[in-house]
Design an enzyme around this catalytic site. Structure first.
Site, short mmCIF file in Angstrom:
data_model
loop_
_atom_site.label_atom_id
_atom_site.label_comp_id
_atom_site.label_asym_id
_atom_site.label_seq_id
_atom_site.Cartn_x
_atom_site.Cartn_y
_atom_site.Cartn_z
N ASP A 1 -12.83 12.23 28.14
CA ASP A 1 -11.92 12.06 27.02
C ASP A 1 -11.29 13.40 26.66
O ASP A 1 -11.99 14.35 26.32
CB ASP A 1 -12.74 11.50 25.84
CG ASP A 1 -11.87 11.22 24.64
OD1 ASP A 1 -10.97 10.38 24.76
OD2 ASP A 1 -12.08 11.86 23.60
N THR B 1 -5.36 12.59 26.54
CA THR B 1 -5.08 13.40 27.72
C THR B 1 -3.59 13.35 28.04
O THR B 1 -2.96 14.38 28.31
CB THR B 1 -5.88 12.89 28.94
OG1 THR B 1 -7.20 12.59 28.52
CG2 THR B 1 -5.93 13.91 30.03
P1 ADP Z 1 -5.77 9.21 27.97
O1 ADP Z 1 -6.70 10.12 27.26
O2 ADP Z 1 -4.37 9.73 27.95
O3 ADP Z 1 -5.87 7.80 27.52
P2 ADP Z 1 -6.95 8.32 30.43
O4 ADP Z 1 -7.81 9.11 31.34
O5 ADP Z 1 -7.56 7.23 29.65
O6 ADP Z 1 -6.21 9.31 29.49
O7 ADP Z 1 -5.77 7.72 31.34
C1 ADP Z 1 -4.76 6.94 30.79
C2 ADP Z 1 -3.70 6.65 31.81
O8 ADP Z 1 -4.26 5.95 32.92
C3 ADP Z 1 -2.64 5.75 31.23
O9 ADP Z 1 -1.37 6.23 31.59
C4 ADP Z 1 -2.92 4.42 31.88
O10 ADP Z 1 -1.77 3.64 32.00
C5 ADP Z 1 -3.46 4.83 33.19
N1 ADP Z 1 -4.25 3.79 33.84
C6 ADP Z 1 -5.36 3.20 33.38
N2 ADP Z 1 -5.84 2.29 34.26
C7 ADP Z 1 -5.01 2.32 35.33
C8 ADP Z 1 -4.94 1.65 36.60
N3 ADP Z 1 -5.87 0.77 36.94
N4 ADP Z 1 -3.95 1.95 37.42
C9 ADP Z 1 -3.05 2.87 37.08
N5 ADP Z 1 -3.05 3.55 35.94
C10 ADP Z 1 -4.00 3.28 35.05
#
Ligand code: ADP
Ligand code: MG
Length: 545
Positions: free
Chosen positions: A70, A104
């Site tokens: 996170d 992020t």
């Molecule tokens: P944040 O802290 O920004 O939420 P994350 O590590 O949770 O960071 O990543 C979020 C990003 O990952 C978002 O842009 C989301 O759309 C993308 N994401 C999540 N699951 C998938 C997936 N299965 N395929 C592609 N992108 C994904």
């Protein structure tokens, strides 16, 4: 040294305006430093973006270890010193408190906006022009985002589930995300109120955690968990069809504050005096029992004698419940908190189908379950170790937040960088209608938006350039929801893959990233006052502030 002295004062002596030891950097130098510091922060979090992002292990000065994916947690744990870097840490904090997810992404986007700005600064474009262009572009981005978003209804369980799963897929709890998602959606819909649009008050969702078992053992309690035990061994440990008296006053004889003296001359008087006390306590218990209660939750103490009478009446009692739990208990069971036992009436009793004391690892906790229409609920997180449940707690928190976001503002977009790519494409088209210099900044903004899908691709080991070319083609064919499918390692329609996120999170990412980038770009002078030294403190050594 002494950049902060200005030569040529009245008599040719330097005029000193800053305290000794202060440092100042100006203009392009200040900017370069700030941009460099920001870049370093971004580099730390960048590789953790998305489901294929890596985790970070952070060790604090006391040796405590945190493992997390996170962004907000990472930056919170890092003791960042540089002022511009600190601003980026703020970005992740605001995003976290506003919408709970996207922390992020916000930092990655802010970093990319700064990198793109630097290209313009190198071409002697004035920072103010860049900032203006960025602000216009961000307004346009928000407008476009709203336009492409899909409006749903607040109680669309199916979509809410998908949103929760998407937020957890990027975390340690990914394997259990389906189960956790439906549990979280149930919890939030249970406590949602709908008097002026839907609202979720997270105070009404109590999250307890206890190491042991596995994440799959995490459960939703339609009621409340009290981390207290039943006070007396003679009381029932399980009550079906519970009718609960929720009392905030003690079942004890108040001791007088002043030291009063009672003169007792013969043993008979002594007995009378004690009987009197017993009578008061017994009548309190009679009252509880007479209104039909079979469970008593008391915020204060319960005298041993009262415990004895309660046990005899078959009433299970808990004492010294937290004030916040009293409120939640009343909400969960539909009961009312009573201040004075004399006022207790059967209408005040809360109802639950089951009250039971259970042993959870080494503790005894009282579970109040099966409340009809509870306005407060509990989630009990389980998992192999403290570290696992801590990270699970953070992920559950994120999922709770995104579900809340969608219940309150029912609009969603696909993930995988699809919306960022789509608006980037649309903004580039729109930019051609703008004047020359402004156009430059707006185009850089559009480029920066692509950093989200491109970083996702990079972290998944894909070729970012190929993905970019592919996505540019798809989006010019009008394929709005094409983004990076990191699991398949190719570009595809992310809506069809059920990767769905709240519109509100995407809006917040753009808002906070633009604000931070603008703030950093406006700075052309960094003045740091001299370091203050505090005298060494016992054993810890001196600390610089
Ligand atoms: P944040 O802290 O920004 O939420 P994350 O590590 O949770 O960071 O990543 C979020 C990003 O990952 C978002 O842009 C989301 O759309 C993308 N994401 C999540 N699951 C998938 C997936 N299965 N395929 C592609 N992108 C994904
Ligand atoms: Mg996330």
């Amino acid at each position: 040294m002494a950049e902060h002295t200005i030569p040529g004062g009245a008599a040719g002596t330097p005029v000193i305006i800053l305290k000794d030891g202060s440092t100042q950097s100006r203009g392009r130098d200040a900017q370069k430093n700030n941009l460099l510091a920001s870049k370093l922060v971004v580099d730390i979090v960048k590789s953790s973006l998305g489901p294929r992002g890596r985790d970070k292990m952070l060790v604090d000065s006391l040796g405590d270890v945190t493992i997390t994916n996170d962004g907000a947690t990472m930056l919170k744990e890092l003791d960042v010193q540089h002022p511009a870097a600190k601003m980026l840490v703020e970005v992740s904090k605001t995003t976290d408190s506003e919408v709970g997810d996207g922390t992020t992404s916000a930092v990655v986007l802010a970093g990319s906006l700064l990198a793109k700005a630097e290209e313009l600064l190198d071409k002697e474009v004035h920072p103010t022009l860049i900032v203006d262009g960025y602000l216009r572009a961000s307004e346009k981005a928000l407008e476009l985002l709203d336009k492409i978003s899909v409006k749903i209804s607040s109680d669309d369980k199916d979509t809410l589930n998908k949103v929760a799963v998407t937020s957890m897929l990027t975390k340690l709890v990914a394997d259990d995300s389906e189960d956790l998602a439906s549990l979280i959606v149930d919890a939030l819909l249970e406590v949602a109120t709908s008097d002026n649009g839907f609202n979720v008050d997270l105070d009404n969702v109590k999250v307890e955690k206890k190491p042991g078992g596995s994440i799959a053992d995490t459960s939703l309690i339609k009621g409340l968990i009290l981390d207290k035990e039943v006070v007396h061994s003679g009381m029932p440990k399980l009550v079906n069809n519970a009718k609960i008296a929720i009392v905030s006053s003690p079942l004890e004889i108040e001791k007088t504050e002043m030291s009063a003296e009672i003169r007792i001359d013969d043993p008979g008087q002594m007995k009378m005096f004690m009987d009197e006390e017993n009578n008061i306590l017994s009548s309190m218990v009679d009252k509880v029992s007479s209104v039909g209660a079979n469970v008593l939750v008391c915020q204060k103490g319960i005298d041993d004698v009262a415990q004895h009478y309660l046990a005899k009446a078959g009433i299970a009692a808990v004492r010294r419940a937290k004030e916040s739990d009293m409120t939640k208990l009343a909400k969960a069971t539909g009961g009312r908190i009573v201040n004075n036992i004399d006022d207790l009436a059967s209408a005040d009793l809360g109802k639950a189908s089951l009250v039971e004391e259970r042993i959870v690892e080494e503790d005894k906790w009282v579970f109040v379950e099966g409340c009809k229409n509870p306005k407060a609920v509990s989630i009990l997180i389980r998992g192999g170790s403290q570290r696992v449940i801590d990270e699970a707690d953070r992920s559950v928190h994120d999922a709770i937040m995104v579900v809340k976001d969608v219940i309150e503002s029912p609009a969603v977009v696909a993930g995988g960088g699809a919306p960022e790519f789509e608006i980037s494409h649309k903004i580039r088209e729109w930019a051609t209608s703008l004047s020359g210099r402004e156009q430059l900044a707006v185009q850089q903004f559009a480029d920066a938006l692509e950093s989200i899908p491109l970083t996702l691709a990079e972290n998944a080991g894909m070729d970012a350039i190929d993905a970019q070319v592919d996505l540019r083609n798809r989006h010019s064919e009008g394929k709005t929801w094409w983004g990076v499918d990191v699991n398949e390692g190719k570009v595809s329609d992310l809506f069809k893959k059920d990767i769905i996120e709240p519109l509100k999170v995407k809006e917040q990412i753009i808002k906070s990233a633009t604000e931070a980038a603008a703030m950093i770009l406006r700075i052309d002078d960094v003045i740091a006052s001299g370091k203050m030294r505090t005298p060494p403190m016992g054993g810890h050594g001196g600390e610089e502030m």
